[in-house]
Design a protein around this motif. Structure first.
Motif, PDB file in Angstrom:
ATOM      1  N   GLU A  30      74.604  80.133  59.480  1.00  0.00           N
ATOM      2  CA  GLU A  30      74.277  79.953  60.967  1.00  0.00           C
ATOM      3  C   GLU A  30      74.965  81.185  61.561  1.00  0.00           C
ATOM      4  O   GLU A  30      73.982  82.398  62.707  1.00  0.00           O
ATOM      5  CB  GLU A  30      74.949  79.101  60.952  1.00  0.00           C
ATOM      6  N   ALA A  31      75.597  82.545  60.857  1.00  0.00           N
ATOM      7  CA  ALA A  31      76.236  83.505  61.593  1.00  0.00           C
ATOM      8  C   ALA A  31      74.403  84.050  61.362  1.00  0.00           C
ATOM      9  O   ALA A  31      74.223  84.981  62.397  1.00  0.00           O
ATOM     10  CB  ALA A  31      77.164  83.830  61.064  1.00  0.00           C
ATOM     11  N   ALA A  32      74.445  83.955  60.141  1.00  0.00           N
ATOM     12  CA  ALA A  32      71.954  85.214  59.994  1.00  0.00           C
ATOM     13  C   ALA A  32      71.446  84.974  61.158  1.00  0.00           C
ATOM     14  O   ALA A  32      71.041  85.398  61.527  1.00  0.00           O
ATOM     15  CB  ALA A  32      72.285  85.237  58.646  1.00  0.00           C
ATOM     16  N   ARG A  33      71.638  83.513  61.404  1.00  0.00           N
ATOM     17  CA  ARG A  33      71.158  83.305  62.133  1.00  0.00           C
ATOM     18  C   ARG A  33      71.249  83.084  63.753  1.00  0.00           C
ATOM     19  O   ARG A  33      69.779  83.512  63.791  1.00  0.00           O
ATOM     20  CB  ARG A  33      70.301  81.333  61.845  1.00  0.00           C
ATOM     21  N   LYS A  34      72.515  83.066  63.975  1.00  0.00           N
ATOM     22  CA  LYS A  34      72.642  83.400  65.274  1.00  0.00           C
ATOM     23  C   LYS A  34      72.688  85.574  65.620  1.00  0.00           C
ATOM     24  O   LYS A  34      72.391  85.300  67.149  1.00  0.00           O
ATOM     25  CB  LYS A  34      73.799  83.316  65.567  1.00  0.00           C
ATOM     26  N   LYS A  35      72.255  86.169  64.489  1.00  0.00           N
ATOM     27  CA  LYS A  35      72.271  87.358  64.637  1.00  0.00           C
ATOM     28  C   LYS A  35      70.465  87.413  64.746  1.00  0.00           C
ATOM     29  O   LYS A  35      70.430  88.273  65.830  1.00  0.00           O
ATOM     30  CB  LYS A  35      72.750  87.963  63.354  1.00  0.00           C
ATOM     31  N   GLU A  36      69.810  86.766  64.628  1.00  0.00           N
ATOM     32  CA  GLU A  36      68.601  87.265  63.996  1.00  0.00           C
ATOM     33  C   GLU A  36      68.311  87.612  65.495  1.00  0.00           C
ATOM     34  O   GLU A  36      67.480  87.398  66.321  1.00  0.00           O
ATOM     35  CB  GLU A  36      67.856  86.506  63.314  1.00  0.00           C
ATOM     36  N   GLN A  37      68.927  85.481  66.067  1.00  0.00           N
ATOM     37  CA  GLN A  37      68.083  85.053  67.359  1.00  0.00           C
ATOM     38  C   GLN A  37      68.692  86.119  67.820  1.00  0.00           C
ATOM     39  O   GLN A  37      68.023  86.104  70.106  1.00  0.00           O
ATOM     40  CB  GLN A  37      68.889  83.678  67.858  1.00  0.00           C
ATOM     41  N   ARG A  38      69.742  86.880  68.533  1.00  0.00           N
ATOM     42  CA  ARG A  38      70.245  88.057  69.494  1.00  0.00           C
ATOM     43  C   ARG A  38      69.234  89.048  69.456  1.00  0.00           C
ATOM     44  O   ARG A  38      68.892  89.604  70.166  1.00  0.00           O
ATOM     45  CB  ARG A  38      71.820  88.719  68.856  1.00  0.00           C
ATOM     46  N   ARG A  39      68.843  89.249  67.653  1.00  0.00           N
ATOM     47  CA  ARG A  39      67.793  90.858  67.808  1.00  0.00           C
ATOM     48  C   ARG A  39      66.790  90.898  68.299  1.00  0.00           C
ATOM     49  O   ARG A  39      65.876  90.936  69.086  1.00  0.00           O
ATOM     50  CB  ARG A  39      67.755  91.126  66.287  1.00  0.00           C
ATOM     51  N   ARG A  40      66.117  89.355  68.380  1.00  0.00           N
ATOM     52  CA  ARG A  40      65.201  89.066  68.855  1.00  0.00           C
ATOM     53  C   ARG A  40      65.033  88.965  70.382  1.00  0.00           C
ATOM     54  O   ARG A  40      63.823  89.205  71.636  1.00  0.00           O
ATOM     55  CB  ARG A  40      64.469  87.991  68.180  1.00  0.00           C
ATOM     56  N   SER A  41      66.436  88.398  70.877  1.00  0.00           N
ATOM     57  CA  SER A  41      66.413  87.851  72.788  1.00  0.00           C
ATOM     58  C   SER A  41      65.998  89.669  72.931  1.00  0.00           C
ATOM     59  O   SER A  41      66.026  89.829  74.123  1.00  0.00           O
ATOM     60  CB  SER A  41      67.356  87.574  72.709  1.00  0.00           C
ATOM     61  N   LEU A  42      67.531  90.171  72.053  1.00  0.00           N
ATOM     62  CA  LEU A  42      67.383  92.103  73.064  1.00  0.00           C
ATOM     63  C   LEU A  42      66.155  92.801  72.741  1.00  0.00           C
ATOM     64  O   LEU A  42      65.396  93.537  73.323  1.00  0.00           O
ATOM     65  CB  LEU A  42      68.273  92.731  72.023  1.00  0.00           C
TER      66      LEU A  42
END
Length: 255
Positions: A30-42
């Motif tokens: 979940e932490a990795a998924r949220k990190k990837e979501q943040r990266r894509r959002s940025l």
């Protein structure tokens, strides 16, 4: 005698360990998924910012280019008059003063492109200075503008794009005012379908319908004037318009 406490079986211990390990893996995932979501959002935000900047910058660029063109000195645009490959100015008897023909009638002119002659009843709008092949009025319409004192610069529709751009920049040095004689200028394309006779080796032809200012309605004193050039020259156009001002036309104040 008290009974002994039951011991945890190995299975129970393993299950507990497996549950802990599974929760850890889920938390890590979940932490990795949220990190990837943040990266894509940025990344998406960055793209949006760049697109917004580009959309804002392009109108600004167009405005700046237009301002520069309108603020430019006509003589600085294109090549010098001496380098433009211009023929000497020629004059000949003009025809067609106040001779109107019905819209749609094809007029055969003595000179091509024309510098006088019969024409349609209404001229082209006095506030438009440059035409492309997509929006140019009929030749017979623009001849009416000549009668009202306009300098019409005919250019080959196959002329190099950079020279067409220069001619458009020259057109922007004139204001949109129709009552200022110094601003009576139109650039318009000429194609093979308009008629043969465009001077060989030339890309622009400057034209004016001249009349004696003291007796502008006397057709016997009127002349068609023209100058053919190989290249666009703001200086050549400036000199031509100074020699043949709009006030020396058959109907300089006509509308």
């Amino acid at each position: 005698m008290a009974s002994a406490k039951p011991k945890k079986s190995a299975a129970t211990s393993d299950t507990g360990g497996s549950g802990t390990s599974r929760r850890a893996r889920m938390a890590s995932f979940e932490a990795a998924r949220k990190k990837e979501q943040r990266r894509r959002s940025l990344l998406l935000l960055g793209i949006c910012v760049l697109l917004a900047a580009a959309l804002l910058a392009y109108p600004v660029y167009l405005f700046v280019e237009d301002y520069r063109a309108r603020s430019a000195t006509i003589a600085d645009i294109g090549v010098s008059a001496s380098a433009a490959g211009c023929d000497a100015v020629s004059e000949h008897a003009a025809t067609g003063n106040q001779e109107h023909v019905a819209e749609g009638t094809k007029v055969k002119y003595d000179q091509t492109p024309p510098d006088s002659g019969k024409h349609y009843p209404s001229p082209a709008p006095f506030t438009k200075r440059f035409y492309s092949t997509a929006d140019r009025p009929a030749v017979e319409t623009l001849v009416h503008n000549l009668e009202h004192g306009y300098t019409v610069v005919w250019y080959r529709d196959t002329m190099p794009a950079d020279q067409i751009d220069q001619l458009e920049k020259i057109s922007k040095t004139f204001t949109a005012e129709d009552y200022n004689p110094a601003d009576k200028f139109i650039a318009a394309p000429w194609s093979d379908s308009d008629g043969a006779g465009f001077p060989d080796g030339k890309n622009v032809v400057l034209t004016r319908w001249y009349a004696d200012p003291s007796n502008p309605g006397e057709q016997s004193l009127q002349k068609g004037t023209r100058q053919a050039c190989a290249s666009v020259s703001g200086q050549a156009i400036q000199e031509f318009m100074a020699k043949y001002p709009a006030t020396s036309a058959p109907e300089p104040n006509g509308a």
